[in-house]
Design a protein around this motif. Structure first.
Motif, PDB file in Angstrom:
ATOM      1  N   ALA A 131     -77.464  44.057 -19.166  1.00 50.05           N
ATOM      2  CA  ALA A 131     -77.355  45.210 -18.282  1.00 50.05           C
ATOM      3  C   ALA A 131     -76.346  44.933 -17.178  1.00 50.05           C
ATOM      4  O   ALA A 131     -76.080  43.780 -16.819  1.00 50.05           O
ATOM      5  CB  ALA A 131     -78.713  45.536 -17.665  1.00 50.05           C
ATOM      6  N   MET A 133     -76.600  45.425 -14.045  1.00 50.10           N
ATOM      7  CA  MET A 133     -77.125  44.928 -12.776  1.00 50.10           C
ATOM      8  C   MET A 133     -77.228  43.410 -12.718  1.00 50.10           C
ATOM      9  O   MET A 133     -77.371  42.840 -11.642  1.00 50.10           O
ATOM     10  CB  MET A 133     -78.498  45.539 -12.454  1.00 50.10           C
ATOM     11  CG  MET A 133     -79.582  45.457 -13.500  1.00 50.10           C
ATOM     12  SD  MET A 133     -80.270  43.813 -13.801  1.00 50.10           S
ATOM     13  CE  MET A 133     -81.154  43.550 -12.267  1.00 50.10           C
ATOM     14  N   ARG A 192     -77.392  43.198 -26.851  1.00 49.33           N
ATOM     15  CA  ARG A 192     -78.850  43.241 -27.042  1.00 49.33           C
ATOM     16  C   ARG A 192     -79.177  42.993 -28.503  1.00 49.33           C
ATOM     17  O   ARG A 192     -78.540  43.545 -29.385  1.00 49.33           O
ATOM     18  CB  ARG A 192     -79.412  44.603 -26.609  1.00 49.33           C
ATOM     19  CG  ARG A 192     -79.330  44.820 -25.104  1.00 49.33           C
ATOM     20  CD  ARG A 192     -80.006  46.108 -24.666  1.00 49.33           C
ATOM     21  NE  ARG A 192     -79.790  46.303 -23.231  1.00 49.33           N
ATOM     22  CZ  ARG A 192     -80.118  47.405 -22.568  1.00 49.33           C
ATOM     23  NH1 ARG A 192     -80.690  48.424 -23.201  1.00 49.33           N
ATOM     24  NH2 ARG A 192     -79.900  47.508 -21.278  1.00 49.33           N
ATOM     25  N   MET A 243     -71.548  49.123 -20.702  1.00 49.68           N
ATOM     26  CA  MET A 243     -72.369  49.965 -19.844  1.00 49.68           C
ATOM     27  C   MET A 243     -71.624  50.344 -18.566  1.00 49.68           C
ATOM     28  O   MET A 243     -71.148  49.483 -17.831  1.00 49.68           O
ATOM     29  CB  MET A 243     -73.646  49.215 -19.489  1.00 49.68           C
ATOM     30  CG  MET A 243     -74.743  50.149 -19.040  1.00 49.68           C
ATOM     31  SD  MET A 243     -76.159  49.211 -18.494  1.00 49.68           S
ATOM     32  CE  MET A 243     -77.187  49.367 -19.909  1.00 49.68           C
ATOM     33  N   TRP A 295     -88.025  50.842 -15.268  1.00 44.45           N
ATOM     34  CA  TRP A 295     -87.051  49.901 -15.831  1.00 44.45           C
ATOM     35  C   TRP A 295     -87.146  48.510 -15.212  1.00 44.45           C
ATOM     36  O   TRP A 295     -87.271  48.370 -14.001  1.00 44.45           O
ATOM     37  CB  TRP A 295     -85.619  50.400 -15.658  1.00 44.45           C
ATOM     38  CG  TRP A 295     -84.698  49.595 -16.522  1.00 44.45           C
ATOM     39  CD1 TRP A 295     -84.398  49.830 -17.832  1.00 44.45           C
ATOM     40  CD2 TRP A 295     -84.018  48.400 -16.169  1.00 44.45           C
ATOM     41  NE1 TRP A 295     -83.567  48.847 -18.317  1.00 44.45           N
ATOM     42  CE2 TRP A 295     -83.317  47.957 -17.327  1.00 44.45           C
ATOM     43  CE3 TRP A 295     -83.933  47.637 -15.000  1.00 44.45           C
ATOM     44  CZ2 TRP A 295     -82.535  46.809 -17.337  1.00 44.45           C
ATOM     45  CZ3 TRP A 295     -83.154  46.480 -15.026  1.00 44.45           C
ATOM     46  CH2 TRP A 295     -82.461  46.076 -16.182  1.00 44.45           C
ATOM     47  N   ASN A 339     -79.226  56.273 -17.386  1.00 45.68           N
ATOM     48  CA  ASN A 339     -80.475  55.811 -16.789  1.00 45.68           C
ATOM     49  C   ASN A 339     -80.245  55.501 -15.313  1.00 45.68           C
ATOM     50  O   ASN A 339     -79.451  54.635 -14.975  1.00 45.68           O
ATOM     51  CB  ASN A 339     -80.945  54.554 -17.539  1.00 45.68           C
ATOM     52  CG  ASN A 339     -82.312  54.087 -17.090  1.00 45.68           C
ATOM     53  OD1 ASN A 339     -83.043  54.834 -16.428  1.00 45.68           O
ATOM     54  ND2 ASN A 339     -82.666  52.866 -17.443  1.00 45.68           N
ATOM     55  N   VAL A 352     -81.888  53.978 -12.178  1.00 44.61           N
ATOM     56  CA  VAL A 352     -83.046  53.176 -11.771  1.00 44.61           C
ATOM     57  C   VAL A 352     -83.152  53.176 -10.250  1.00 44.61           C
ATOM     58  O   VAL A 352     -82.185  52.874  -9.556  1.00 44.61           O
ATOM     59  CB  VAL A 352     -82.942  51.721 -12.285  1.00 44.61           C
ATOM     60  CG1 VAL A 352     -84.182  50.922 -11.876  1.00 44.61           C
ATOM     61  CG2 VAL A 352     -82.769  51.687 -13.791  1.00 44.61           C
ATOM     62  N   ASP A 409     -79.481  51.358  -9.352  1.00 47.79           N
ATOM     63  CA  ASP A 409     -78.845  50.674 -10.485  1.00 47.79           C
ATOM     64  C   ASP A 409     -78.778  51.691 -11.607  1.00 47.79           C
ATOM     65  O   ASP A 409     -79.807  52.103 -12.125  1.00 47.79           O
ATOM     66  CB  ASP A 409     -79.714  49.472 -10.891  1.00 47.79           C
ATOM     67  CG  ASP A 409     -79.550  49.098 -12.353  1.00 47.79           C
ATOM     68  OD1 ASP A 409     -78.486  49.368 -12.934  1.00 47.79           O
ATOM     69  OD2 ASP A 409     -80.520  48.524 -12.914  1.00 47.79           O
ATOM     70  N   THR A 410     -77.589  52.125 -11.959  1.00 53.66           N
ATOM     71  CA  THR A 410     -77.515  53.094 -13.052  1.00 53.66           C
ATOM     72  C   THR A 410     -76.783  52.489 -14.234  1.00 53.66           C
ATOM     73  O   THR A 410     -75.941  51.590 -14.077  1.00 53.66           O
ATOM     74  CB  THR A 410     -76.788  54.402 -12.648  1.00 53.66           C
ATOM     75  OG1 THR A 410     -75.387  54.245 -12.853  1.00 53.66           O
ATOM     76  CG2 THR A 410     -77.113  54.801 -11.226  1.00 53.66           C
ATOM     77  N   GLY A 411     -77.105  52.984 -15.415  1.00 55.20           N
ATOM     78  CA  GLY A 411     -76.459  52.481 -16.615  1.00 55.20           C
ATOM     79  C   GLY A 411     -76.289  53.585 -17.629  1.00 55.20           C
ATOM     80  O   GLY A 411     -77.252  54.277 -17.975  1.00 55.20           O
TER      81      GLY A 411
HETATM   82  N1  SER Z   1     -80.451  48.499 -15.626  1.00 57.60           N
HETATM   83  C1  SER Z   1     -80.616  49.800 -16.215  1.00 57.60           C
HETATM   84  C2  SER Z   1     -80.430  49.760 -17.724  1.00 57.60           C
HETATM   85  O1  SER Z   1     -80.046  48.752 -18.246  1.00 57.60           O
HETATM   86  C3  SER Z   1     -79.647  50.769 -15.611  1.00 57.60           C
HETATM   87  O2  SER Z   1     -78.400  50.183 -15.467  1.00 57.60           O
HETATM   88  O3  SER Z   1     -80.693  50.738 -18.365  1.00 57.60           O
END
Ligand code: SER
Length: 583
Positions: free
Chosen positions: A41, A43, A73, A91, A164, A194, A196, A217-219
């Motif tokens: 991720a 973050m 992943r 991301m 999350w 997403n 967060v 924290d967005t993804g």
């Molecule tokens: N950490 C969150 C995710 O991986 C948003 O960045 O979805």
């Protein structure tokens, strides 16, 4: 819009909203973060700042950050090949490190999608956290969504979907989240972005406490966004993959049939495409194939790609071309790939050569096994990752006895551990002879001159052989002098010490090394010196040990015999006789 344009739009948008763009970190997380094997991720590289342990302002000059992060992943690896699952992906993310919270993050995201990218608001809905014992429902987010986008559909979901983190699952920053979904023409709902609202810390005991600060924290998966904007049914048709698939179509001679491929051919092509891309990025960040850890992740994806090449009828090696293609496609965005092109090719080619040889044999053996597939034999003798065997077995309606595999693996590890212990024990026993050999080497140089160097050595438990460069036979007087000097050093009871240093440093200290070129390659080397100070020590040699701790442990030293060992090389047989062994 090309993927390059989409990337740029994202970064420009957040720059214009006062964010600082930070480059992607490596797929191999920094050594401080032991909670995850690979970066999963955006973050992750900001974790110390989000936790309030380090100062983002100092590090980045800003507490509003944005990035496009390389991620990997493995949780969905079996699903790769369908429309939306990948191992490697990128991301897009914006981060507030204790700056803005939900009321800014929600409109920022929504406006980017609807105003900048012109996505149809009617095709989107959102979700919020429904609440669970201990953590309340996110009423605030609901209110903000209602205010910002009157009439938008808001679904309430539980912890599984809308809470999350922390990454790795054990401890770290986390929080409720709100997701933006997009509905494709086909009716399929895609989880696009997403957001967060990171305000909790999960501790070792599994309790949630409030973080020092509230973070955002967005993804958003780049692959999914590109798919939507390029109006494709699946990611493999977007420009993040299409040139690579083109290469694979040519390679497999499926180019004329590319519009009427059988489902299993399509799946194999996509698996190869995903896994080669992922493999290139892993090697680009320094991962090499191994049977454990991240090296095993790499090995698995490469071997799975090779297998699927075989299933498509490719006989020889084939990974080099797709590897080159990936580097060509991504080398500008990720300069580390372009810079390490040769190395990436070499690592992947070597793995392909290693595995291809045993793949055919392994497949034959597996066929012979019939219904009772022994996954351990395939793993141990033919290098089949367990997951690969499982997949092959499943396609034939067979099941693998996993417990049996684990048991055999554990037994093998135990055997390896015992063998290592035995070797270590033997090595300890030769320590006195080894230290005596170092003293002899130093004594030879003192008595005969600095032109003398070690030319070979063989250690045994109770004696040793030492070869050295010298052009004449040693007379009795020489031998006496050398023997006495070594015994003098034994009586002085000097400490034998090890330091870890660089080759350059060791050279400056005047250390002796028999294989200087070999040592010059490695960054850290081990140096043993006899005598307290490495600078003035009687003996100093680059060496892996083991040695005794003090020279008195050698008891006494004697030269057994001296002879020629070829032109310009003499040989001494000697031994240390520790006092305990003289009885
Ligand atoms: N950490 C969150 C995710 O991986 C948003 O960045 O979805």
């Amino acid at each position: 819009m090309t993927h390059q344009e989409i990337r740029q739009k994202f970064l420009d948008y957040f720059s214009s909203h006062d964010h600082t763009v930070v480059a992607s970190s490596s797929l191999v997380p920094s050594s401080i973060d032991e909670s995850v094997l690979l970066t999963t991720a955006g973050m992750q590289q900001f974790k110390p700042y989000l936790m309030g342990e380090a100062d983002a302002l100092e590090a980045f000059g800003n507490i509003r950050l944005a990035s496009i992060q390389k991620c990997f992943r493995t949780s969905d690896v079996e699903e790769v090949g369908d429309e939306s699952h990948h191992t490697f992906f990128e991301m897009l993310g914006n981060f507030s490190v204790g700056d803005y919270f939900k009321d800014v993050a929600i409109p920022l995201a929504w406006n980017f999608l609807t105003q900048e990218l012109k996505l149809d608001p009617k095709r989107m809905f959102v979700s919020i956290f429904a609440g669970e014992p201990g953590i309340p429902k996110d009423k605030e987010a609901t209110e903000i969504w209602k205010r910002e986008v009157p009439g938008i559909e808001i679904r309430e979901q539980g912890r599984e979907d809308n809470f999350w983190g922390p990454p790795g699952g054990k401890t770290g920053p986390c929080g409720p989240c709100s997701e933006i979904y997009y509905v494709l023409d086909s009716g399929k709902e895609i989880e696009l972005w997403n957001l967060v609202f990171m305000e909790y810390l999960k501790d070792e005991e599994g309790n949630f406490t409030k973080l020092k600060q509230q973070n955002i924290d967005t993804g958003m998966g780049l692959e999914r966004l590109v798919l939507i904007l390029q109006k494709k049914d699946n990611v493999f048709e977007t420009d993040l993959f299409s040139p690579l698939l083109e290469t694979l179509h040519q390679l497999t001679h499926l180019v004329e049939h590319k519009n009427d491929l059988k489902p299993e051919q399509l799946r194999s092509l996509r698996i190869i495409a995903d896994h080669v891309r992922g493999g290139v990025f892993l090697v680009g960040d320094g991962v090499t194939p191994l049977n454990v850890g991240r090296g095993y992740v790499l090995r698995r994806v490469l071997r799975r790609a090779i297998l699927h090449g075989r299933l498509l009828g490719i006989e020889g090696y084939f990974l080099l071309e797709p590897v080159r293609k990936v580097i060509e496609m991504y080398g500008e965005i990720y300069p580390e790939l372009a810079a390490r092109e040769k190395e990436i090719q070499a690592v992947i080619e070597e793995e392909e050569q290693k595995f291809s040889r045993s793949l055919s044999q392994g497949l034959k053996v597996m066929e012979k096994m019939g219904k009772k597939v022994d996954a351990f034999v395939l793993y141990d003798t033919y290098g089949f990752p367990l997951e690969l065997t499982q997949e092959l077995a499943k396609s034939q309606g067979l099941k693998i006895d996993e417990a049996d595999f684990e048991k055999k693996l554990e037994e093998q590890k135990e055997r390896a551990r015992s063998a290592a212990k035995k070797r270590e024990g033997e090595a300890e026993q030769i320590a006195p002879q080894h230290t005596a050999a170092h003293l002899l080497n130093a004594a030879l140089r003192t008595v005969l001159g600095p032109q003398v160097h070690q030319a070979g050595q063989h250690l045994e438990v109770d004696k040793f052989r030492h070869d050295f460069t010298f052009d004449r036979k040693l007379d009795d007087a020489d031998l006496k002098k050398i023997e006495s000097l070594v015994n003098e050093k034994i009586r002085e009871n000097l400490p034998v010490k090890r330091v870890v240093t660089t080759f350059e440093e060791a050279k400056k200290l005047g250390a002796e090394a028999q294989f200087s070129e070999k040592y010059a390659q490695v960054k850290e080397i081990s140096l043993y010196h006899v005598g307290d100070d490495p600078k003035s020590a009687f003996s100093k040699e680059l060496c892996g040990g083991p040695h005794v701790a003090h020279t008195s442990q050698l008891g006494r030293f004697e030269i057994i015999k001296e002879e020629s060992a070829g032109s310009g090389v003499r040989r001494i047989y000697g031994r240390a006789v520790p006092f305990a062994s003289e009885t």
